[in-house]
Design a protein around this motif. Structure first.
Motif, PDB file in Angstrom:
ATOM      1  N   LEU A   1       1.018  -1.045   0.060  1.00  0.00           N
ATOM      2  CA  LEU A   1      -0.101   0.110  -0.014  1.00  0.00           C
ATOM      3  C   LEU A   1       0.802   1.060   0.051  1.00  0.00           C
ATOM      4  N   GLY A   2       0.240   2.454  -0.015  1.00  0.00           N
ATOM      5  CA  GLY A   2       1.071   3.871   0.187  1.00  0.00           C
ATOM      6  C   GLY A   2       0.660   4.556   1.294  1.00  0.00           C
ATOM      7  N   HIS A   3       1.193   5.608   1.376  1.00  0.00           N
ATOM      8  CA  HIS A   3       0.727   6.681   2.275  1.00  0.00           C
ATOM      9  C   HIS A   3      -0.326   7.407   1.543  1.00  0.00           C
ATOM     10  N   TYR A   4      -1.712   6.668   1.961  1.00  0.00           N
ATOM     11  CA  TYR A   4      -2.869   7.313   0.934  1.00  0.00           C
ATOM     12  C   TYR A   4      -4.100   6.958   1.946  1.00  0.00           C
ATOM     13  N   GLY A   5      -4.856   8.171   2.149  1.00  0.00           N
ATOM     14  CA  GLY A   5      -6.090   7.771   3.028  1.00  0.00           C
ATOM     15  C   GLY A   5      -5.379   8.001   4.469  1.00  0.00           C
ATOM     16  N   ASN A   6      -5.791   7.109   5.355  1.00  0.00           N
ATOM     17  CA  ASN A   6      -5.245   6.624   6.665  1.00  0.00           C
ATOM     18  C   ASN A   6      -5.013   5.302   6.634  1.00  0.00           C
TER      19      ASN A   6
ATOM     20  N   ILE B   1      -1.059  -9.341  11.623  1.00  0.00           N
ATOM     21  CA  ILE B   1      -0.429  -8.190  10.871  1.00  0.00           C
ATOM     22  C   ILE B   1       0.416  -7.779  11.226  1.00  0.00           C
ATOM     23  N   HIS B   2       1.654  -7.769  10.412  1.00  0.00           N
ATOM     24  CA  HIS B   2       2.826  -7.231  10.659  1.00  0.00           C
ATOM     25  C   HIS B   2       3.440  -6.280   9.948  1.00  0.00           C
ATOM     26  N   GLN B   3       3.662  -4.970  10.267  1.00  0.00           N
ATOM     27  CA  GLN B   3       4.047  -3.739   9.588  1.00  0.00           C
ATOM     28  C   GLN B   3       5.493  -3.495   9.671  1.00  0.00           C
ATOM     29  N   ILE B   4       6.054  -3.159   8.726  1.00  0.00           N
ATOM     30  CA  ILE B   4       7.425  -2.787   8.461  1.00  0.00           C
ATOM     31  C   ILE B   4       7.621  -1.465   9.101  1.00  0.00           C
ATOM     32  N   TYR B   5       8.677  -1.335   9.924  1.00  0.00           N
ATOM     33  CA  TYR B   5       8.570  -0.028  10.727  1.00  0.00           C
ATOM     34  C   TYR B   5      10.254   0.616  10.985  1.00  0.00           C
TER      35      TYR B   5
ATOM     36  N   PHE C   1       3.922  -3.742   3.428  1.00  0.00           N
ATOM     37  CA  PHE C   1       4.760  -2.738   3.025  1.00  0.00           C
ATOM     38  C   PHE C   1       4.365  -1.607   2.438  1.00  0.00           C
ATOM     39  N   ILE C   2       4.586  -0.378   3.296  1.00  0.00           N
ATOM     40  CA  ILE C   2       4.250   0.949   2.802  1.00  0.00           C
ATOM     41  C   ILE C   2       5.563   1.273   1.565  1.00  0.00           C
ATOM     42  N   ALA C   3       5.305   0.927   0.395  1.00  0.00           N
ATOM     43  CA  ALA C   3       6.287   1.021  -0.526  1.00  0.00           C
ATOM     44  C   ALA C   3       6.398   2.016  -1.586  1.00  0.00           C
ATOM     45  N   ASP C   4       5.618   3.051  -1.220  1.00  0.00           N
ATOM     46  CA  ASP C   4       5.872   4.436  -1.878  1.00  0.00           C
ATOM     47  C   ASP C   4       6.965   5.294  -1.582  1.00  0.00           C
ATOM     48  N   GLN C   5       7.756   4.818  -0.600  1.00  0.00           N
ATOM     49  CA  GLN C   5       8.829   5.721  -0.088  1.00  0.00           C
ATOM     50  C   GLN C   5      10.090   5.707  -0.909  1.00  0.00           C
ATOM     51  N   THR C   6      11.121   6.633  -0.836  1.00  0.00           N
ATOM     52  CA  THR C   6      12.139   6.618  -1.570  1.00  0.00           C
ATOM     53  C   THR C   6      13.183   5.835  -0.993  1.00  0.00           C
ATOM     54  N   PRO C   7      13.760   4.757  -1.861  1.00  0.00           N
ATOM     55  CA  PRO C   7      14.929   3.913  -1.292  1.00  0.00           C
ATOM     56  C   PRO C   7      16.116   4.770  -1.173  1.00  0.00           C
TER      57      PRO C   7
END
Length: 285
Positions: free
Chosen positions: A111-116, A133-137, A184-190
């Motif tokens: 997903l992305g940083h979209y909505g909440n 549910i496991h979130q990358i942190y 994975f919130i995958a819209d970040q910059t590597p």
């Protein structure tokens, strides 16, 4: 003190919190002007064909939602699970359930940083399967805020894993046979050292995060995408879409490219709900 403030904040009804949000919008946007230059530069490059007045309207709508996101996230400190699922619910949980029924124990959710995105941690009981549910942190710089966000993100039987431990963590979950969604919130910059793939994203040459694809391919885990929609102030729905059923059979970077197109479609549908304040394009060629 920060924890007590969050708990006190969370006891207020949403209609009161949105009054605070309106005040917060004025402070953040009009007075502090929080990262307004970053937002304007991002929107200018993403939407060069729009007029300046159109981008300003989009900008104001974004900051209003950004203020809502802040009060909604702190509301996690006291919102009931039932109320959370009433406000953020999946439209097609059967897709996730069917993948677990086919014998998969770990599924990667992009997903992305979209909505909440914070409210999705309450989906643990939404699929007819007992799962985790496991979130990358990424740990925050301030220890107090770091501990507060861990508390907020783990209230509803969810877990966080540090980004450097992801592969080992997922292998352990798979070996244990624990039904799990790995978020994975995958819209970040590597980081510059981890740039392995570029594509056009929002009208710009963009380095894409490829860690989720590498893990999916290494462990042959199915990948799904969460298409988030805001259907009202404080109300969200999620449509899950299958990205890859057999990652090892797909060409290299095909998963990353498909994610980029799905995330872009989501943003273009209503740009105001994406997090425009982050420096998404800081690593140019």
């Amino acid at each position: 003190m920060l924890y007590l403030w969050a708990k006190a904040h969370a006891l207020l009804p949403m209609r009161v919190l949105y009054v605070f949000s309106d005040v917060l919008y004025f402070i953040v946007y009009r007075m502090v002007r929080y990262r307004r230059k970053v937002v304007r530069d991002n929107m200018l490059h993403a939407f060069p064909d729009k007029t300046e007045s159109e981008r300003r309207r989009m900008e104001r709508k974004f900051y209003r939602h950004f203020a809502d996101y802040i009060v909604e996230t702190v509301k996690l400190a006291g919102i009931s699970h039932r109320e959370l699922l009433r406000r953020a619910k999946p439209n097609n949980p059967e897709l996730v359930k069917s993948l677990f029924a086919r014998g998969h124990t770990c599924i990667l959710l992009l997903l992305g940083h979209y909505g909440n995105w914070e409210w999705l941690t309450g989906f643990t009981d939404s699929f007819g399967v007992e799962l985790q549910i496991h979130q990358i942190y990424r740990p925050l710089a301030g220890k107090a805020f770091d501990r507060l966000f861990i508390f907020l993100r783990t209230r509803f039987k969810s877990f966080v894993m540090k980004k450097n431990d992801v592969v080992r963590h997922v292998i352990r979950l798979k070996q244990a046979g624990t039904p799990s969604l790995i978020v994975f919130i995958a819209d970040q910059t590597p980081s510059r050292a981890n740039i392995h793939y570029r594509t056009t994203f929002l009208n710009q040459d963009s380095a894409m995060f490829t860690g989720a694809e590498r893990i999916a391919t290494k462990l042959n885990l199915p990948v799904i995408f969460a298409d988030v929609k805001q259907v009202g102030r404080g109300y969200y729905t999620v449509d899950f879409e299958l990205v890859a059923d057999r990652p090892r059979e797909m060409p290299e970077f095909a998963i990353t490219e498909k994610y980029a197109r799905l995330m872009e479609r989501c943003i273009l549908r209503d740009p105001a709900y994406w997090l425009w304040t982050h420096r998404r394009w800081k690593h140019t060629r």
